[in-house]
Write a protein that holds these residues in place. Structure first.
Motif, PDB file in Angstrom:
ATOM      1  N   THR A   4       0.829  -1.200   0.000  1.00 12.07           N
ATOM      2  CA  THR A   4       0.000   0.000   0.000  1.00 12.07           C
ATOM      3  C   THR A   4       0.866   1.253   0.000  1.00 12.07           C
ATOM      4  O   THR A   4       1.820   1.370   0.770  1.00 12.07           O
ATOM      5  CB  THR A   4      -0.922   0.020   1.233  1.00 12.07           C
ATOM      6  OG1 THR A   4      -1.774  -1.132   1.180  1.00 12.07           O
ATOM      7  CG2 THR A   4      -1.776   1.267   1.254  1.00 12.07           C
ATOM      8  N   VAL A  12      -7.790   2.494  -0.985  1.00 13.47           N
ATOM      9  CA  VAL A  12      -6.409   2.026  -0.872  1.00 13.47           C
ATOM     10  C   VAL A  12      -5.723   2.143  -2.225  1.00 13.47           C
ATOM     11  O   VAL A  12      -6.188   1.581  -3.223  1.00 13.47           O
ATOM     12  CB  VAL A  12      -6.362   0.564  -0.376  1.00 13.47           C
ATOM     13  CG1 VAL A  12      -4.917   0.066  -0.329  1.00 13.47           C
ATOM     14  CG2 VAL A  12      -7.013   0.437   0.999  1.00 13.47           C
ATOM     15  N   THR A 168       4.092   3.210   3.661  1.00  9.13           N
ATOM     16  CA  THR A 168       2.654   3.431   3.521  1.00  9.13           C
ATOM     17  C   THR A 168       2.247   4.701   4.263  1.00  9.13           C
ATOM     18  O   THR A 168       2.721   4.961   5.371  1.00  9.13           O
ATOM     19  CB  THR A 168       1.868   2.237   4.096  1.00  9.13           C
ATOM     20  OG1 THR A 168       2.171   1.068   3.328  1.00  9.13           O
ATOM     21  CG2 THR A 168       0.366   2.484   4.068  1.00  9.13           C
ATOM     22  N   ILE A 170      -1.072   6.743   5.769  1.00  9.53           N
ATOM     23  CA  ILE A 170      -2.484   6.706   6.138  1.00  9.53           C
ATOM     24  C   ILE A 170      -2.923   8.143   6.365  1.00  9.53           C
ATOM     25  O   ILE A 170      -2.495   8.800   7.311  1.00  9.53           O
ATOM     26  CB  ILE A 170      -2.726   5.870   7.419  1.00  9.53           C
ATOM     27  CG1 ILE A 170      -2.044   4.499   7.306  1.00  9.53           C
ATOM     28  CG2 ILE A 170      -4.217   5.737   7.694  1.00  9.53           C
ATOM     29  CD1 ILE A 170      -2.517   3.651   6.141  1.00  9.53           C
ATOM     30  N   TYR A 187      -4.500  -0.223  10.271  1.00 15.90           N
ATOM     31  CA  TYR A 187      -3.364  -0.220   9.344  1.00 15.90           C
ATOM     32  C   TYR A 187      -2.020  -0.340  10.059  1.00 15.90           C
ATOM     33  O   TYR A 187      -0.970  -0.192   9.435  1.00 15.90           O
ATOM     34  CB  TYR A 187      -3.407   1.038   8.473  1.00 15.90           C
ATOM     35  CG  TYR A 187      -4.617   1.048   7.572  1.00 15.90           C
ATOM     36  CD1 TYR A 187      -4.690   0.206   6.460  1.00 15.90           C
ATOM     37  CD2 TYR A 187      -5.717   1.858   7.850  1.00 15.90           C
ATOM     38  CE1 TYR A 187      -5.816   0.195   5.641  1.00 15.90           C
ATOM     39  CE2 TYR A 187      -6.847   1.850   7.035  1.00 15.90           C
ATOM     40  CZ  TYR A 187      -6.890   1.012   5.938  1.00 15.90           C
ATOM     41  OH  TYR A 187      -8.003   0.999   5.124  1.00 15.90           O
TER      42      TYR A 187
END
Length: 415
Positions: A4, A12, A168, A170, A187
Motif C-alpha cells: 500500500t 487504498v 505506507t 495513512i 493499518y
C-alpha cells in the motif's frame, strides 16, 4: 500482497496503482492545484514532475481565485496543461526511484503562510527537501499517519520520508478525530507526525487504549508542550518522541527530544542570534529562490530563542506573537504552558485584545473537559494564574470554546 502506498477516505492506493498511473499520465501542469486537495493526485503529480525533471509550483486546493490573484498568479496559467513529448515506461517502482535520484533541474515552489504580509514564494531542490530524510532497510515497514496539509512544508517532508523508503501513508489530515484510533489499529501505524494542536485534539479519543506498535511520534510547527509529551508517553509507551524545528524557508534543520534543539556541527557557522535574540539562518541553508532575494548573508526567522549553550537553543516565541500590556512584554506561549496544567483544560490559546488603558490585554480561549463545570474551571484558572504569573500576564478574559481555529497548516490561529 500488493504494498500500500496511500489510504485516503477508505480508498487504498497501492504502489502498483501508482506505477500504472505514472506510466499512463501524459498530461501534466507545472502548477499543482487540486481543488479538493486530494492527496493521491498531489503526490502523483509531484512524483511525475520528479521523473521528468520539470519544476512545479504547489498551491492549496482551497485557494480562491482572489487568493491566487493576490499571489501574483493568473488562474488561466495555473490551470494550463501540457503533454509529455517523450514518455518512459517503468516496469517496477524501483526503476522510478532510480530515476528520481538522477534528477538535476527539478525544484518545487511553495508559499509561506503570509502571517507577516504577502506570502513569499520559496523554491526548494530535491536536496533541500530530503537532506534530513533517513533511509534504511530497517525503515522499510514503517506506516505513517499523515496529519499535515500535503501542500505545505511539513506534509511534504513526511511524504518524502515515506516515499524514499517506499512506506505506507495513512491520510488522517482533516479526518474525523474519532476515526483516528480505528485507522491506527487497522493499518498498524508505526509513525505519527503532526502539530501539538492535532495531538491535543485527538488525545481524548486515544486515552482508553495503549498503542504499543507506535515507535516514533514527531511534532513541530508550534512550541514544545511538556505536559503534552507526558500524555503522549503514556499512550505511546514504546515511541521515541521528537520535537522538530522547521520552516518553509529552510525546511527541517533542528530536532530535540525535549525543548532544547541541537545545532549540528555542520551548521555551527551558519546559525546565530541577533541582539534581540532572534534566530538567524545563513542564506545557504534556505530554499534556492531565497538566495537571490537576500540582501545580506542572514535570514531573520522572526523566532525568538534562548541560547542554552553554543550548541543548543530553546524556542521562546514568534516575535509577532508577543503581546504588549502597558509596556510589559508578554509571551503567550509562557502563559499557555502554565495554564494547560490546570485540570480540566484540554487546550488553550492566549491572545491579545485592544484596550484603551493598557494598549492590549490578555485573552484566553479554553477548550475544557466536557465533564468539568465551566464556572468552577474559570475560578480555578484565575486562581492558578494569579499564583504563578506576574500580574500583567494574568488573562483578563477567559472564554470557553468548542475548538480552537487552525490555519491551513494545522497551527493555532493566534490573531
Amino acid at each position: 500482497m500488493k504494498q500500500t502506498f496511500l489510504v485516503h477516505n477508505d480508498i487504498v492506493y497501492t504502489y502498483e496503482n501508482l506505477l500504472d498511473d505514472l506510466n499512463n499520465k501524459e498530461i501534466y501542469s507545472t502548477y499543482i492545484y487540486v481543488q479538493d486537495n486530494n492527496p493521491y493526485e498531489i503526490f502523483l503529480s509531484i512524483i511525475h514532475s520528479l521523473l521528468y525533471d520539470y519544476p512545479i509550483e504547489i498551491l492549496d486546493g482551497d485557494f480562491s481565485e482572489k487568493e491566487i490573484d493576490e499571489l501574483g498568479l493568473n488562474v488561466g496559467n495555473v490551470l494550463m496543461t501540457s503533454k509529455i513529448t517523450e514518455s518512459s515506461h517503468f516496469l517496477h517502482f524501483d526503476e522510478v526511484m532510480q530515476q528520481i535520484q538522477a534528477i538535476e533541474k527539478w525544484h518545487l515552489t511553495l508559499y509561506t503562510s503570509g502571517t507577516t504580509g504577502r506570502p513569499k514564494k520559496v523554491s526548494h531542490t530535491f536536496h533541500s527537501f530530503t537532506r534530513n530524510v533517513k533511509k534504511h532497510n530497517k525503515l522499510e515497514n514503517d506506516v505513517w499517519a499523515f496529519a499535515y496539509n500535503p501542500t505545505h512544508m511539513a506534509g511534504l517532508q513526511v511524504f518524502f520520508q515515506a516515499l524514499l523508503n517506499q512506506n505506507t501513508l495513512i491520510y488522517i489530515f482533516g479526518e474525523s478525530l474519532k476515526n483516528v484510533p480505528t485507522l491506527i489499529k487497522k493499518y498498524q501505524v508505526t509513525n505519527i507526525s503532526a502539530t501539538p494542536t492535532f495531538y491535543r485534539n485527538v488525545l481524548p479519543y486515544l486515552q482508553d487504549d495503549i498503542y504499543s506498535i507506535i515507535k516514533r511520534v514527531t511534532f513541530g510547527g508550534e512550541k514544545f508542550d511538556a505536559a503534552l509529551v507526558v500524555k503522549l508517553n503514556s499512550i505511546f509507551p514504546n515511541a521515541k518522541i521528537t520535537n522538530v524545528y522547521a520552516s518553509t524557508e529552510a525546511g527541517s534543520l533542528f530536532a530535540a527530544r525535549g525543548d532544547e534543539f541541537e545545532i549540528k556541527a555542520e551548521y555551527q557557522q551558519l546559525i546565530k542570534t541577533s541582539a534581540e535574540n532572534e534566530l538567524c539562518i545563513h542564506y545557504s541553508l534556505l530554499g534556492a529562490s531565497l538566495h537571490e532575494q537576500q540582501k545580506n548573508e542572514w535570514f531573520h526567522t522572526g523566532d525568538l530563542v534562548e541560547m542554552v549553550d553554543q550548541n543548543h537553543f530553546k524556542f521562546l516565541s514568534r516575535q509577532s506573537d508577543m503581546i504588549n500590556v502597558g509596556g510589559y512584554k508578554v509571551n503567550p506561549f509562557e502563559v499557555e504552558d502554565l495554564l494547560i496544567q490546570v485540570p480540566g483544560v484540554n487546550d488553550i490559546l492566549v491572545k491579545s485584545k485592544k484596550n484603551s488603558v493598557t494598549g492590549e490585554l490578555i485573552v484566553a480561549d479554553v477548550v475544557k473537559d466536557s465533564k468539568i463545570d465551566g464556572k468552577e474551571l474559570k475560578i480555578a484558572i484565575k486562581k492558578f494564574a494569579v499564583a504563578h504569573l506576574q500580574e500583567w500576564k494574568v488573562p483578563r478574559i477567559i472564554k470557553f470554546v468548542d475548538e480552537l481555529p487552525c490555519t491551513r497548516t494545522g497551527k493555532k490561529v493566534r490573531k
